[in-house]
Design an enzyme around this catalytic site. Structure first.
Site, PDB file in Angstrom:
ATOM      1  N   ARG A   1       0.826  -1.203   0.000  1.00  0.00           N
ATOM      2  CA  ARG A   1       0.000   0.000   0.000  1.00  0.00           C
ATOM      3  C   ARG A   1       0.860   1.253   0.000  1.00  0.00           C
ATOM      4  O   ARG A   1       1.918   1.290   0.613  1.00  0.00           O
ATOM      5  CB  ARG A   1      -0.888   0.049   1.255  1.00  0.00           C
ATOM      6  CG  ARG A   1      -1.878  -1.101   1.342  1.00  0.00           C
ATOM      7  CD  ARG A   1      -2.787  -0.919   2.542  1.00  0.00           C
ATOM      8  NE  ARG A   1      -1.997  -0.649   3.732  1.00  0.00           N
ATOM      9  CZ  ARG A   1      -2.356   0.200   4.685  1.00  0.00           C
ATOM     10  NH1 ARG A   1      -3.483   0.881   4.586  1.00  0.00           N
ATOM     11  NH2 ARG A   1      -1.591   0.374   5.743  1.00  0.00           N
TER      12      ARG A   1
ATOM     13  N   SER B   1       7.950  -4.841   7.037  1.00  0.00           N
ATOM     14  CA  SER B   1       7.651  -5.718   8.174  1.00  0.00           C
ATOM     15  C   SER B   1       8.320  -7.077   8.073  1.00  0.00           C
ATOM     16  O   SER B   1       7.647  -8.109   7.933  1.00  0.00           O
ATOM     17  CB  SER B   1       6.145  -5.861   8.299  1.00  0.00           C
ATOM     18  OG  SER B   1       5.582  -4.578   8.331  1.00  0.00           O
TER      19      SER B   1
ATOM     20  N   ASP C   1       5.959  -2.839  11.303  1.00  0.00           N
ATOM     21  CA  ASP C   1       4.514  -2.610  11.419  1.00  0.00           C
ATOM     22  C   ASP C   1       4.002  -2.643  12.866  1.00  0.00           C
ATOM     23  O   ASP C   1       3.043  -1.961  13.209  1.00  0.00           O
ATOM     24  CB  ASP C   1       3.703  -3.570  10.519  1.00  0.00           C
ATOM     25  CG  ASP C   1       4.043  -5.026  10.726  1.00  0.00           C
ATOM     26  OD1 ASP C   1       4.920  -5.338  11.555  1.00  0.00           O
ATOM     27  OD2 ASP C   1       3.426  -5.882  10.037  1.00  0.00           O
TER      28      ASP C   1
HETATM   29 MG    MG Z   1       0.263  -5.378   7.329  1.00  0.00          MG
END
Ligand code: MG
Ligand code: ADP
Length: 427
Positions: free
Chosen positions: A67, A124, A177
């Protein structure tokens, strides 16, 4: 079935034993001694008040989707955002570093971000952190195996790709994250001390006192958010089952991430699939059904965790949705008895995930001591958000362990947190 239930159900005594082992690994990790929990100082030392304002760009890479989000922090604990999602192409996940980071850089250009907007990069995967924006990838997890990245600085790889694509934007913060999730929840309400991700992967972060981190050579004043990398917690002998052991061998990272492989969304469906086949072999399941030879029930990692959500949510008398899921997996003419068994398997597998997550959160809260009383645990990730009953069963499990923390969704924590941390680098 009885044996499976017994093996997968953690009693409070089991949980206390796991908490003890987990705490021990935490302490070893903080000292810099050998540990399966890395306890990585994040270089994030200040939590937001919620008054912060400005526009910040965040990238969220760490699982199924990628994203790019432009956040407008408005102060007063509020924000708006413009977001675009991209599916990560297979060749980026398993190809070369250039393929992966050029893909990311192109996505950044695709949203036409304002020039020189501070960029927070949520990456992450287990990374040692050298400062707020630089780190080094320790190893890939969650199915990634892109070459030329392990041992390298993801920030440099991305900055080079941004340069290649003609963008002047550069990474201001490299964020895990879990740390982002904690920060994002703090922006909403200040007493969040733990951030948890329950999605494709599983990991926690918490607020430590700098003088409580023996391996930390920087300032001993104030706080330091710790990215625990507790998906790696591996002192689980006696609790890992035949399914866990067999599943692990087939992953790209065998021998690693034992806790994650018992807890996170990436693996629960696969564990359940293996249990179904085990019962078929024991002639306790699908005895009058027909099973397609090429059905997903026979394919490694093809029976996804969203299936378990559908199965557990099915409250109909005939378990029609369970039947549908089974049909899609190649099992035809299942009996109601079969479907009840499958529903119980799903419940057992999710129950163990929840019990283990509760152990870890409890260990963290107990470690923090008095200040953790009534603190908020902010959680993000689709497993937590979408799995029916995950939240309420987790709360119940924590109550059983006498925890008074409040478990709450940290909505879009992994993205928003990166924006907040990017902000902290320019203010
Ligand atoms: Mg995630
Ligand atoms: P990521 O962890 O990749 O950043 P998410 O938090 O969205 O992203 O987690 C995605 C994972 O969540 C998937 O790998 C899947 O295992 C799990 N998941 C997705 N949808 C559901 C669902 N409906 N029920 C349970 N688990 C789900």
């Amino acid at each position: 079935m009885e044996a499976i239930r017994k093996q997968y159900t953690l009693t409070v005594d089991d949980q206390e034993e796991i908490i003890k082992r987990f705490t021990n690994e935490m302490l070893n990790g903080l000292k810099g001694e050998k540990s399966t929990i890395k306890m990585i100082p994040s270089f994030v030392t200040k939590r937001p008040t919620g008054d912060e304002k400005g526009d910040f760009l965040a990238l969220d890479l760490g699982g199924t989707n990628f994203r790019v989000v432009l956040y407008h922090l408005l102060g007063d604990h509020r924000n708006t955002q413009d977001e675009k999602k991209y599916r990560i192409p297979e060749e980026a996940m398993t190809g070369t570093a250039e393929q992966l980071f050029d893909f990311i850089a192109k996505c950044v250009l695709d949203v036409n971000p304002p020039d020189n907007v501070p960029l927070g990069f949520t990456f992450s995967f287990p990374c040692l952190q050298f400062n707020i924006k630089d780190g080094e990838l320790c190893e890939w997890t969650k199915g990634f195996s892109t070459s030329g990245c392990v041992g390298k600085n993801p920030t440099e790889l991305l900055n080079e790709a941004l340069k290649r694509q003609g963008s002047s934007i550069r990474v201001a913060a490299l964020v895990n994250d879990t740390v982002g999730t904690l920060m994002a929840k703090c922006y909403e309400q200040n007493n969040c001390l733990v951030g948890v991700i329950l999605g494709t992967g599983y990991n926690c972060a918490y607020v430590e006192m700098a003088n409580n981190i023996p391996k930390w050579k920087g300032s001993k004043e104030g706080e330091m958010l710790i990215n625990m990398e507790c998906g790696g917690f591996g002192v689980l002998d006696g609790y890992r089952t035949e399914e866990d052991i067999e599943l692990d061998k087939l992953t790209p990272n065998p021998g690693a991430q034992y806790n994650e492989k018992m807890v996170s969304g990436m693996y629960l469906g696969e564990i359940c699939r293996r249990l179904m086949l085990k019962l078929v072999k024991a002639k306790e399941l699908f005895q009058s059904a027909t099973i397609d030879e090429n059905g997903h029930i026979h394919s490694y990692m093809e029976f996804g965790t969203p299936n378990l959500s559908v199965i557990e949510a099915d409250g109909s008398v005939d378990l029609e949705d369970v039947k549908k899921v089974l049909e899609e997996a190649g099992v035809h003419n299942s009996t109601l008895e079969d479907r009840k068994t499958v529903k119980e398997l799903a419940n057992i597998v999710s129950g163990r995930s929840i019990a283990l997550a509760a152990c870890d959160i409890t260990a963290i809260c107990r470690h923090m001591g008095e200040k953790s009383k009534d603190c908020v645990v902010g959680i993000d990730g689709s497993l937590y958000k979408l799995y029916p009953g995950y939240h309420s069963r987790l709360v119940k499990s924590l109550v059983g362990l006498k925890q008074t923390c409040l478990v709450e969704l940290s909505e879009d924590g992994s993205g928003k947190g990166a924006a907040i941390i990017a902000m902290s680098t320019v203010h």
